[in-house]
Scaffold this motif. Structure first.
Motif, PDB file in Angstrom:
ATOM      1  N   HIS A 184     -18.123  32.882 -16.315  1.00 64.81           N
ATOM      2  CA  HIS A 184     -17.412  31.638 -16.033  1.00 64.81           C
ATOM      3  C   HIS A 184     -15.933  31.923 -15.759  1.00 64.81           C
ATOM      4  O   HIS A 184     -15.378  31.493 -14.735  1.00 64.81           O
ATOM      5  CB  HIS A 184     -17.566  30.670 -17.211  1.00 64.81           C
ATOM      6  N   GLY A 185     -15.313  32.672 -16.668  1.00 62.60           N
ATOM      7  CA  GLY A 185     -13.904  33.019 -16.486  1.00 62.60           C
ATOM      8  C   GLY A 185     -13.676  33.853 -15.244  1.00 62.60           C
ATOM      9  O   GLY A 185     -12.708  33.650 -14.503  1.00 62.60           O
ATOM     10  N   PHE A 186     -14.569  34.799 -14.987  1.00 61.81           N
ATOM     11  CA  PHE A 186     -14.461  35.669 -13.821  1.00 61.81           C
ATOM     12  C   PHE A 186     -14.527  34.863 -12.528  1.00 61.81           C
ATOM     13  O   PHE A 186     -13.725  35.071 -11.614  1.00 61.81           O
ATOM     14  CB  PHE A 186     -15.575  36.722 -13.868  1.00 61.81           C
ATOM     15  N   LEU A 187     -15.465  33.938 -12.451  1.00 57.96           N
ATOM     16  CA  LEU A 187     -15.592  33.123 -11.238  1.00 57.96           C
ATOM     17  C   LEU A 187     -14.354  32.259 -11.020  1.00 57.96           C
ATOM     18  O   LEU A 187     -13.932  32.050  -9.885  1.00 57.96           O
ATOM     19  CB  LEU A 187     -16.863  32.277 -11.280  1.00 57.96           C
ATOM     20  N   THR A 208     -15.184  18.852  -9.251  1.00 53.38           N
ATOM     21  CA  THR A 208     -16.047  17.827  -8.661  1.00 53.38           C
ATOM     22  C   THR A 208     -17.500  18.209  -8.948  1.00 53.38           C
ATOM     23  O   THR A 208     -17.807  19.353  -9.285  1.00 53.38           O
ATOM     24  CB  THR A 208     -15.854  17.736  -7.132  1.00 53.38           C
ATOM     25  N   GLY A 209     -18.379  17.269  -8.760  1.00 53.61           N
ATOM     26  CA  GLY A 209     -19.804  17.527  -8.966  1.00 53.61           C
ATOM     27  C   GLY A 209     -20.321  18.630  -8.065  1.00 53.61           C
ATOM     28  O   GLY A 209     -21.116  19.472  -8.485  1.00 53.61           O
ATOM     29  N   GLU A 210     -19.876  18.630  -6.816  1.00 58.55           N
ATOM     30  CA  GLU A 210     -20.322  19.650  -5.862  1.00 58.55           C
ATOM     31  C   GLU A 210     -19.812  21.033  -6.250  1.00 58.55           C
ATOM     32  O   GLU A 210     -20.549  22.012  -6.199  1.00 58.55           O
ATOM     33  CB  GLU A 210     -19.859  19.289  -4.443  1.00 58.55           C
ATOM     34  N   GLU A 211     -18.535  21.110  -6.634  1.00 61.06           N
ATOM     35  CA  GLU A 211     -17.967  22.397  -7.085  1.00 61.06           C
ATOM     36  C   GLU A 211     -18.709  22.909  -8.324  1.00 61.06           C
ATOM     37  O   GLU A 211     -19.008  24.096  -8.430  1.00 61.06           O
ATOM     38  CB  GLU A 211     -16.483  22.248  -7.430  1.00 61.06           C
ATOM     39  N   GLU A 212     -18.993  21.998  -9.242  1.00 60.96           N
ATOM     40  CA  GLU A 212     -19.692  22.377 -10.472  1.00 60.96           C
ATOM     41  C   GLU A 212     -21.080  22.935 -10.162  1.00 60.96           C
ATOM     42  O   GLU A 212     -21.493  23.948 -10.712  1.00 60.96           O
ATOM     43  CB  GLU A 212     -19.804  21.187 -11.413  1.00 60.96           C
ATOM     44  N   LYS A 213     -21.773  22.285  -9.255  1.00 62.61           N
ATOM     45  CA  LYS A 213     -23.118  22.737  -8.865  1.00 62.61           C
ATOM     46  C   LYS A 213     -23.059  24.159  -8.299  1.00 62.61           C
ATOM     47  O   LYS A 213     -23.870  25.017  -8.659  1.00 62.61           O
ATOM     48  CB  LYS A 213     -23.705  21.770  -7.841  1.00 62.61           C
ATOM     49  N   ILE A 214     -22.108  24.401  -7.420  1.00 57.11           N
ATOM     50  CA  ILE A 214     -21.963  25.726  -6.809  1.00 57.11           C
ATOM     51  C   ILE A 214     -21.609  26.769  -7.863  1.00 57.11           C
ATOM     52  O   ILE A 214     -22.236  27.835  -7.937  1.00 57.11           O
ATOM     53  CB  ILE A 214     -20.888  25.689  -5.690  1.00 57.11           C
ATOM     54  N   MET A 215     -20.613  26.468  -8.693  1.00 56.94           N
ATOM     55  CA  MET A 215     -20.148  27.446  -9.679  1.00 56.94           C
ATOM     56  C   MET A 215     -21.219  27.749 -10.723  1.00 56.94           C
ATOM     57  O   MET A 215     -21.480  28.902 -11.047  1.00 56.94           O
ATOM     58  CB  MET A 215     -18.872  26.951 -10.365  1.00 56.94           C
ATOM     59  N   GLU A 247     -25.508  31.312 -13.137  1.00 61.67           N
ATOM     60  CA  GLU A 247     -26.889  31.584 -13.526  1.00 61.67           C
ATOM     61  C   GLU A 247     -27.475  32.741 -12.722  1.00 61.67           C
ATOM     62  O   GLU A 247     -28.200  33.565 -13.269  1.00 61.67           O
ATOM     63  CB  GLU A 247     -27.756  30.326 -13.383  1.00 61.67           C
ATOM     64  N   GLU A 248     -27.161  32.807 -11.429  1.00 55.30           N
ATOM     65  CA  GLU A 248     -27.645  33.913 -10.599  1.00 55.30           C
ATOM     66  C   GLU A 248     -27.153  35.254 -11.148  1.00 55.30           C
ATOM     67  O   GLU A 248     -27.920  36.214 -11.250  1.00 55.30           O
ATOM     68  CB  GLU A 248     -27.160  33.761  -9.151  1.00 55.30           C
ATOM     69  N   ILE A 249     -25.886  35.321 -11.497  1.00 56.02           N
ATOM     70  CA  ILE A 249     -25.305  36.559 -12.017  1.00 56.02           C
ATOM     71  C   ILE A 249     -25.909  36.907 -13.371  1.00 56.02           C
ATOM     72  O   ILE A 249     -26.295  38.059 -13.622  1.00 56.02           O
ATOM     73  CB  ILE A 249     -23.767  36.458 -12.074  1.00 56.02           C
TER      74      ILE A 249
END
Length: 156
Positions: free
Chosen positions: A122-125, A134-141, A146-148
């Protein structure tokens, strides 16, 4: 890739295995994000009192939190960006509260290592410019987190 990770454990509570996990998960995240060339990052593990001081002094929030990131290579409106094109890409600092990590691992009913990995990624990203305002940013991040974590093997 030449990737330097400076780790400071102010709590003296993080085990050798957890320090190794820290290096490995950050290296995996850097690889998955396509970082190349010399890169530096600093990670500090602190207690709740220290992270509350940092949160108050730098973010105006007088409460402890789990993770704070300070990106060093993004210039704000009033900042002058100084980058040595021959030097390393200094991403910045990640500061993590170990008591919060323990508390949240128990709350979410997963291991300390899973929670630590989550906070590290989370911190790294955030250092790379991801956000969740925003909701869209949160979804992407959060999907990238989770992928990582899944690629590293820290599944829920």
């Amino acid at each position: 890739m030449n990737f330097e990770i400076d780790i400071l454990d102010e709590t003296n509570e993080v085990t050798t295995e957890q320090l190794q996990l820290t290096e490995e998960i950050i290296s995996e995240a850097a690889k998955m994000e396509g970082l190349t060339g010399p890169t530096e990052i600093s990670i500090t593990f602190v207690d709740d009192k220290r992270i509350q001081e940092i949160n108050r002094d730098y973010r105006g929030k007088d409460t402890p939190t789990d993770v704070i990131s300070f990106a060093l290579n993004e210039a704000g409106e009033e900042e002058v960006q100084i980058i040595d094109p021959e030097g390393p890409n200094v991403l910045g600092d990640i500061i993590i509260s170990i008591p919060r990590t323990i508390e949240q691992a128990q709350h979410y009913e997963h291991s300390f290592e899973r929670e630590l990995g989550f906070l590290l990624v989370h911190g790294f990203l955030h250092l790379l410019g991801y956000d969740h305002l925003t909701g869209e940013e949160e979804k992407i991040m959060f999907s990238r987190q989770e992928e990582i974590l899944n690629a590293y093997g820290l599944k829920r």
